[in-house]
Write a protein that holds these residues in place. Sequence first.
Motif, short mmCIF file in Angstrom:
data_model
loop_
_atom_site.label_atom_id
_atom_site.label_comp_id
_atom_site.label_asym_id
_atom_site.label_seq_id
_atom_site.Cartn_x
_atom_site.Cartn_y
_atom_site.Cartn_z
N ARG A 270 0.84 -1.19 0.00
CA ARG A 270 0.00 0.00 0.00
C ARG A 270 0.88 1.25 0.00
N ARG A 271 0.38 2.32 -0.60
CA ARG A 271 1.08 3.58 -0.55
C ARG A 271 0.14 4.70 -0.97
N PRO A 272 0.46 5.95 -0.63
CA PRO A 272 -0.41 7.06 -1.04
C PRO A 272 -0.44 7.20 -2.56
N THR A 273 -1.53 7.74 -3.07
CA THR A 273 -1.65 8.01 -4.49
C THR A 273 -0.93 9.31 -4.84
N ALA A 274 -0.75 9.54 -6.13
CA ALA A 274 -0.16 10.80 -6.57
C ALA A 274 -1.00 11.98 -6.10
N ALA A 275 -2.32 11.83 -6.11
CA ALA A 275 -3.19 12.91 -5.64
C ALA A 275 -2.98 13.16 -4.14
N ASP A 276 -2.80 12.06 -3.37
CA ASP A 276 -2.54 12.20 -1.94
C ASP A 276 -1.28 13.03 -1.68
N LEU A 277 -0.29 12.89 -2.56
CA LEU A 277 1.02 13.50 -2.34
C LEU A 277 1.19 14.84 -3.05
N ALA A 278 0.13 15.32 -3.70
CA ALA A 278 0.25 16.55 -4.49
C ALA A 278 0.63 17.76 -3.65
N TRP A 279 0.35 17.72 -2.36
CA TRP A 279 0.63 18.87 -1.49
C TRP A 279 2.10 18.96 -1.11
N VAL A 280 2.86 17.88 -1.27
CA VAL A 280 4.25 17.84 -0.81
C VAL A 280 5.15 18.60 -1.80
N ASN A 281 6.09 19.34 -1.26
CA ASN A 281 7.07 20.04 -2.08
C ASN A 281 7.77 19.03 -3.01
N PRO A 282 7.71 19.22 -4.32
CA PRO A 282 8.30 18.23 -5.24
C PRO A 282 9.81 18.10 -5.12
N ALA A 283 10.44 19.03 -4.41
CA ALA A 283 11.89 18.93 -4.22
C ALA A 283 12.25 17.93 -3.13
N TYR A 284 11.26 17.47 -2.36
CA TYR A 284 11.54 16.57 -1.25
C TYR A 284 11.52 15.12 -1.71
#
Length: 445
Positions: A270-284
Amino acid sequence: MAATAVAAGSSLSFAAPSGTSPGAGAASSGPEATVDHRAWTTADDWLRGTAHGTAPRSRGRTGLVIDHTVGTLDHTDPHTGTKATWEYATWTAPLHTPSAPASEIIASWNARTPAGTWIQAEVRATYTDRRSTPWYVLGHWTSGDAAGDIRRTSVDGQGDGRSSVSTDTLAVDAPASGLRFASYELRLTLCRRPGTRLTPTVWRLGAMGSDIPDRFTVPASVPGEAAGRELKVPRYSQEIHKGQYPEYDNGGEAWCSPTSSQMVVEYWGRRPTAADLAWVNPAYADPQVCHAARHTFDYQYKGCGNWPFNAAYAATYPGMQGVVTRLRSLGDAEKLIRAGIPVITSQSFLASELDGAGYGTAGHLMCVVGFTRQGDVVANDPASASNAEVRRVYRRRQFENIWLRTKRYNAEGQVRGGSGGVCYLYFPVDLSPGQRLALASVGVR
């Protein structure tokens, strides 16, 4: 203890071998460590409780939901100042008597709360002198943090002069007095915005009652059935996140719990979806670790280390379950590893007490993923400079002692507490027979 099949609605318990030495400062309850884990998970379990507006619903997986509301409550969120009225329904578990009186109770729950809903978990215990505690709040919890929703939080300042709640643990204040919890009840309050048909769904509610003697050292176990077995658990470093998201306690050493939780969630596919992670700074790097920190953050504790909040986070993924319990020895952990179940352990130690760690800690989570052929512990330790350095091998005797003891000395020579074998166990609903037996052998169904 031999693994046994477990009937629905039952509880499981286990005690340390009778020859266990209590060590320094043993509690008056004697040398044996007792742990009792009770869970409610099935439709029959939910029907055995006292429902006011709640009912079990089966949509692939049976959960407790709001059937109809029974009233409204006014709630002011202490972290946002938002005042709101919520409709609610409740469910109270049958009175449970552990196999032996307990000095601590730690609850855990598995649920999902759509935006506009939340749950409250409570416990009320009866002492061995037949007096009762008040209802203690163990958490106001949401699986998300949508605008207008309450903030996920523990509740400070709860006690009756004989017991008290410390973030996620109800404990007798003076266990040396011999006072214990003889029984307890759990209660859920399911809340939603007025006028809607929204509902939380609770799939699992349980608690671990335990009486662990005060001890600075624990008996050594003999390497056993998992020698040479290592699970392929993803490796994530908490340290590469240092300074990220101060609103969720700033990454780095504060994120050991969610980082360990994320490793095991992903081990099970299991893992978060791309939509779940959209809030995270893409540099991280490893944005899913940031996601886990955000969704385990306790706004009162101001950190991500709340034990039941981490177990609840793991269970927000499809078909997953999470519990908080205690184990007796590395032998118990070996049974789980052999069955393919990782173990997230909580421990505290000086740098000199764990060779190869390179640090000391007042409290740290890591994931036991296997054992060497000699029986030493293979751990995914998130307190590492990079993902490549997360895999560690720790000496069996050292690891076992720092994890299972309840007393230790800090760098100033002062006596401090230890977790007494606390761990998180995450596992899917669909398990093999061998995995079910392994969990049953350590008191979890």
